[in-house]
Design an enzyme around this catalytic site. Sequence first.
Site, mmCIF file in Angstrom:
data_model
loop_
_atom_site.group_PDB
_atom_site.id
_atom_site.type_symbol
_atom_site.label_atom_id
_atom_site.label_comp_id
_atom_site.label_asym_id
_atom_site.label_seq_id
_atom_site.Cartn_x
_atom_site.Cartn_y
_atom_site.Cartn_z
ATOM 1 N N TRP A 30 0.896 -1.094 -0.115
ATOM 2 C CA TRP A 30 -0.164 -0.054 -0.219
ATOM 3 C C TRP A 30 0.705 1.147 0.031
ATOM 4 O O TRP A 30 1.706 1.353 -0.756
ATOM 5 C CB TRP A 30 -1.253 0.027 0.984
ATOM 6 C CG TRP A 30 -2.171 0.827 0.810
ATOM 7 C CD1 TRP A 30 -2.739 1.020 -0.140
ATOM 8 C CD2 TRP A 30 -2.601 1.962 1.871
ATOM 9 N NE1 TRP A 30 -3.571 1.984 -0.219
ATOM 10 C CE2 TRP A 30 -3.636 2.611 1.111
ATOM 11 C CE3 TRP A 30 -2.128 2.302 2.967
ATOM 12 C CZ2 TRP A 30 -4.293 3.787 1.703
ATOM 13 C CZ3 TRP A 30 -2.947 3.451 3.795
ATOM 14 C CH2 TRP A 30 -3.938 4.074 3.203
ATOM 15 N N ASP A 58 1.221 -8.043 -3.029
ATOM 16 C CA ASP A 58 0.185 -7.038 -3.685
ATOM 17 C C ASP A 58 1.114 -5.796 -3.676
ATOM 18 O O ASP A 58 1.307 -5.402 -2.511
ATOM 19 C CB ASP A 58 -1.109 -7.168 -3.140
ATOM 20 C CG ASP A 58 -1.862 -6.077 -3.789
ATOM 21 O OD1 ASP A 58 -2.192 -6.224 -4.985
ATOM 22 O OD2 ASP A 58 -2.175 -5.231 -3.174
ATOM 23 N N TYR A 63 1.507 3.112 -5.613
ATOM 24 C CA TYR A 63 2.044 3.440 -3.912
ATOM 25 C C TYR A 63 3.280 3.857 -3.999
ATOM 26 O O TYR A 63 4.285 3.471 -4.409
ATOM 27 C CB TYR A 63 1.846 1.679 -3.386
ATOM 28 C CG TYR A 63 0.482 1.031 -3.559
ATOM 29 C CD1 TYR A 63 -0.549 1.590 -3.529
ATOM 30 C CD2 TYR A 63 0.473 -0.231 -3.127
ATOM 31 C CE1 TYR A 63 -1.883 1.097 -3.746
ATOM 32 C CE2 TYR A 63 -0.622 -0.854 -3.139
ATOM 33 C CZ TYR A 63 -1.887 -0.379 -3.447
ATOM 34 O OH TYR A 63 -2.998 -1.081 -3.207
#
Length: 99
Positions: A30, A58, A63
């Site tokens: 993230w 991920d 990000y």
Amino acid sequence: MAPPEDLPKMTYRFLGRSGLQVSAISLGGWLTYGGYTEQEKTFECMKAAYDSGINFFDCAEVYSNGKSEEVMGEAIKKYGWKRNDLVISTKKYGANTPS
């Protein structure tokens, strides 16, 4: 940092009919990796996840303006993980979609 020995075994699931097994838990980069979290802390977190059986990571190109993907790649290189042992997803923000 090794995971505690009393952790339950990781659960894996098949990704559709592909035969690919993905850990039931993924670790996402993230906005923190490459941004708010120091690089060494990112490496430690990813290693702890990997050592716990997580093979699914991920990230996205937005990000931390792409730094999340870069730092995750550096961790993979640092620890010598084989690309075939990992499942890495990423997303493209603002991609043109057909109307």
